[in-house]
Design a protein around this motif. Sequence first.
Motif, PDB file in Angstrom:
ATOM      1  N   SER A 163     -50.982 -15.184  38.456  1.00 40.24           N
ATOM      2  CA  SER A 163     -49.589 -14.801  38.711  1.00 40.24           C
ATOM      3  C   SER A 163     -48.596 -15.896  38.301  1.00 40.24           C
ATOM      4  O   SER A 163     -47.395 -15.675  38.317  1.00 40.24           O
ATOM      5  CB  SER A 163     -49.399 -14.476  40.194  1.00 40.24           C
ATOM      6  OG  SER A 163     -49.588 -15.642  40.976  1.00 40.24           O
ATOM      7  N   PRO A 206     -39.353 -13.476  35.817  1.00 36.07           N
ATOM      8  CA  PRO A 206     -40.065 -12.197  35.678  1.00 36.07           C
ATOM      9  C   PRO A 206     -41.504 -12.431  35.226  1.00 36.07           C
ATOM     10  O   PRO A 206     -41.792 -13.412  34.526  1.00 36.07           O
ATOM     11  CB  PRO A 206     -39.265 -11.461  34.597  1.00 36.07           C
ATOM     12  CG  PRO A 206     -37.937 -12.148  34.540  1.00 36.07           C
ATOM     13  CD  PRO A 206     -38.174 -13.557  34.974  1.00 36.07           C
ATOM     14  N   THR A 207     -42.402 -11.546  35.598  1.00 38.39           N
ATOM     15  CA  THR A 207     -43.827 -11.690  35.299  1.00 38.39           C
ATOM     16  C   THR A 207     -44.089 -11.939  33.822  1.00 38.39           C
ATOM     17  O   THR A 207     -44.903 -12.794  33.469  1.00 38.39           O
ATOM     18  CB  THR A 207     -44.595 -10.435  35.765  1.00 38.39           C
ATOM     19  OG1 THR A 207     -44.296 -10.211  37.136  1.00 38.39           O
ATOM     20  CG2 THR A 207     -46.089 -10.610  35.612  1.00 38.39           C
ATOM     21  N   GLU A 208     -43.383 -11.226  32.933  1.00 37.32           N
ATOM     22  CA  GLU A 208     -43.610 -11.378  31.487  1.00 37.32           C
ATOM     23  C   GLU A 208     -43.296 -12.797  31.021  1.00 37.32           C
ATOM     24  O   GLU A 208     -44.005 -13.359  30.191  1.00 37.32           O
ATOM     25  CB  GLU A 208     -42.739 -10.402  30.673  1.00 37.32           C
ATOM     26  CG  GLU A 208     -42.711  -8.967  31.134  1.00 37.32           C
ATOM     27  CD  GLU A 208     -41.774  -8.738  32.336  1.00 37.32           C
ATOM     28  OE1 GLU A 208     -40.582  -9.089  32.299  1.00 37.32           O
ATOM     29  OE2 GLU A 208     -42.281  -8.191  33.323  1.00 37.32           O
ATOM     30  N   GLU A 209     -42.238 -13.384  31.560  1.00 38.60           N
ATOM     31  CA  GLU A 209     -41.839 -14.741  31.158  1.00 38.60           C
ATOM     32  C   GLU A 209     -42.832 -15.785  31.666  1.00 38.60           C
ATOM     33  O   GLU A 209     -43.053 -16.796  31.009  1.00 38.60           O
ATOM     34  CB  GLU A 209     -40.434 -15.056  31.668  1.00 38.60           C
ATOM     35  CG  GLU A 209     -39.351 -14.329  30.929  1.00 38.60           C
ATOM     36  CD  GLU A 209     -37.972 -14.710  31.437  1.00 38.60           C
ATOM     37  OE1 GLU A 209     -37.743 -15.896  31.741  1.00 38.60           O
ATOM     38  OE2 GLU A 209     -37.127 -13.798  31.540  1.00 38.60           O
ATOM     39  N   ARG A 210     -43.403 -15.545  32.825  1.00 39.05           N
ATOM     40  CA  ARG A 210     -44.367 -16.500  33.392  1.00 39.05           C
ATOM     41  C   ARG A 210     -45.565 -16.686  32.475  1.00 39.05           C
ATOM     42  O   ARG A 210     -46.099 -17.782  32.360  1.00 39.05           O
ATOM     43  CB  ARG A 210     -44.862 -16.023  34.751  1.00 39.05           C
ATOM     44  CG  ARG A 210     -43.836 -16.057  35.823  1.00 39.05           C
ATOM     45  CD  ARG A 210     -44.465 -15.655  37.138  1.00 39.05           C
ATOM     46  NE  ARG A 210     -43.537 -14.831  37.876  1.00 39.05           N
ATOM     47  CZ  ARG A 210     -43.874 -14.005  38.834  1.00 39.05           C
ATOM     48  NH1 ARG A 210     -45.145 -13.863  39.176  1.00 39.05           N
ATOM     49  NH2 ARG A 210     -42.967 -13.311  39.474  1.00 39.05           N
ATOM     50  N   GLY A 211     -45.997 -15.617  31.829  1.00 43.73           N
ATOM     51  CA  GLY A 211     -47.160 -15.672  30.945  1.00 43.73           C
ATOM     52  C   GLY A 211     -46.919 -16.451  29.669  1.00 43.73           C
ATOM     53  O   GLY A 211     -47.860 -16.795  28.961  1.00 43.73           O
ATOM     54  N   GLU A 212     -45.676 -16.774  29.386  1.00 43.60           N
ATOM     55  CA  GLU A 212     -45.354 -17.493  28.157  1.00 43.60           C
ATOM     56  C   GLU A 212     -45.060 -18.975  28.404  1.00 43.60           C
ATOM     57  O   GLU A 212     -44.638 -19.687  27.490  1.00 43.60           O
ATOM     58  CB  GLU A 212     -44.175 -16.806  27.473  1.00 43.60           C
ATOM     59  CG  GLU A 212     -44.533 -15.380  27.080  1.00 43.60           C
ATOM     60  CD  GLU A 212     -43.479 -14.743  26.197  1.00 43.60           C
ATOM     61  OE1 GLU A 212     -42.705 -15.472  25.560  1.00 43.60           O
ATOM     62  OE2 GLU A 212     -43.454 -13.506  26.162  1.00 43.60           O
TER      63      GLU A 212
END
Length: 123
Positions: free
Chosen positions: A99, A57-63
């Motif tokens: 992304s 998910p997008t939120e997890e990618r940022g971490e």
Amino acid sequence: ISLVCSVIMNLNYIIGIAGGSGYGKTTVAKKILSELEKNAVNYLQQDSYYIDRSDLPTEERGEINFDLPESIDFKQLIKQLPLLKIKTPVNVPIYDFISHTRKLVTQKVDPATITIVEGILLF
């Protein structure tokens, strides 16, 4: 002397530049590139080989911690470097840091006498 020069020009060299984030790897690589003939050298960044995270998910990618070895597709990098050394073009991934995914297109890199590779976990 011309025979020696001919042999040297047919050899391919790989120069690795490693160091922590913000330590000047890209600056050093670009300085070397500026001093050499454009068709005699190519340049790869380890950052291009970050693993595609479109499965998250997008939120997890940022971490994602990009400073960990498991964030890099070393198999592909290790596969492509010898190809360049034997004068075979490669298609290098293009990583999108916004992304945290790889783009569908790649960048064709032609072999050169010198390949410069830089990255934080290169060695």
